[in-house]
Design an enzyme around this catalytic site. Sequence first.
Site, PDB file in Angstrom:
ATOM      1  CG  ASP A 205      -1.873   1.131   1.324  1.00 41.29           C
ATOM      2  OD1 ASP A 205      -2.664   1.285   0.385  1.00 41.29           O
ATOM      3  OD2 ASP A 205      -1.861   1.863   2.326  1.00 41.29           O
ATOM      4  CD  GLU A 247      -2.278   2.593  -3.523  1.00 34.18           C
ATOM      5  OE1 GLU A 247      -3.379   3.118  -3.766  1.00 34.18           O
ATOM      6  OE2 GLU A 247      -1.829   2.441  -2.366  1.00 34.18           O
TER       7      GLU A 247
END
Length: 557
Positions: A205, A247
């Site tokens: 993330d 990401e």
Amino acid sequence: MSLKATSDLWWKNAVVYCLDVETFYDSDGDGCGDLRGLTDRLDYLGGMGVSCVWLMPFYESPGLDDGYDISDFYAVDPRLGTHGDFVEFVRTARDRGIRVIADLVMNHTSDQHPWFQAARADRDSPYRDFYVWSDEKPEEKPGDVVFPDKESSNWAWDERAEQFYLHRFYSHQPDLNVANPAVRDEIAQVMGFWLEQGLSGFRVDAVPFMLEPMGMPEGAMVDPHELMRDLRAFASRRNGEAMLLGEVNLEPPVAREFFGDEDGDELHMLFDFFGMQSMYLALARGEAEPLRNALREAPEIPTDCQWGRFVRNHDELTLDKLSKAEREEVFAAFGPDESLQLYDRGLRRRLPPMLDADQQAIRMVYSLAFSLPGTPVLFYGEEIGMGENLAIEGRLSVRSPMQWSDEPNAGFSTMPVADALCRPVTDDDRFGPAKVNVTRQRRDHGSLLNWFERLIRRRRECPEIGFGTLEVLDGGAPSVLLHRCDWEGSTIVAVHELGGKKAKVTIELDRPGDAEALIDLFSADVHGLDGGCAKLDLEPHDFRWLRVRRPGRRLPP
């Protein structure tokens, strides 16, 4: 690449399905999805052809940011089940040929995490340096705040600590100090723990937020590439098949750096945010040029690495890499009402409402995403054409409960009180469960769900797309994207009409005598070649996958 090596690089030809346990299926009627419910639905995913499930956070959490505010990295949220339920889910998934990856949130914790509670209570605590503190509020520049509708600063005052702490997201999510070796060790330990429980990797993330450290002494921040290399090496030692999917929403040349050196020693996969945004600009204009340019200018990546191709994900549909004028074009086409937009950078919509439920256009877009070199990543509900629920605030509008049937609560839960559901079901006349649900579409041979099953099967049968090289072709029609993927002497040619109008396209293959015909992979059509050329007449939003038939070479069925 050797044919024998491809099975080791499973992520390059996978089909990834992202879901939130909380909103997928409720097995006990308490209004919240759970791991047992997800396990019950694994045969649905396996039958569709999904080969990897990506779990959004299922860890213990106060639940203020849909689970991304984690209070215990080693515990399963009790609302979702037990640790035993998790292990049973992973075991059952593996039995169905499905690997499981999960979110690795290493940028921040919940302010309820024991680390933060210890850090704020005592300046001499060993956990104090797990976070970033300042006696004075540091200066900030415009655009630093990620969620300007919720936060006015990246720094929050803590009364007990008597200092400001850094939070790049919400104030209840203090940022971890990844410059601290002890923090990096904890991150590695979390990875090792869940790999031992059967995970095959992680979606990492918020990687870009490590690029611009805030509030730290100069030189204190660890090189983010060094951190990625360390995490990849650690994961590979613990589990040779482990994959890291990042990401990384950055300009392509900068994003490319997170694959590592020419052999690839950092992240195995990156989401192609730039390609996705260029696709929406192309759709808004009805011209393939923006996407054609993005594909041609994309940097080369290491052989063992891969792009993650997606139409949308679990957040807002970000358009931040487009210019302001380009974003306005996309807004005008797909979300002109400001209530559909977020932070002047994205849309909080799913694709079917954006395309006014045009089934041909919807299928063309997904065919395009699946035909581009890379690994397709689906967000739950895309396979049945779910719409967003705008009654849910902000970017969570696309995270409404899965629509299994036209029964109460969309078959998601037997909870008798609809208001007690974890999140409200979509009640839109065209996209609500009365019209859009799994049960109905499974019984309709022409449904989007059954088409998706065929699309996924074909994608899994086309290693040219997963492992091959891309060449963007010029077919002579501005609204048509024409490209080919070549691998081990085999070729797939894909044709997609983006403008919603009839078009004529010419496919020219090099070495004309090397090819006999083009075999349509979604119909019985065979297109002959004249001097290595084929001419196609396309209907609005038409699409074709064509495999080149060469003399003496046997083709898959």
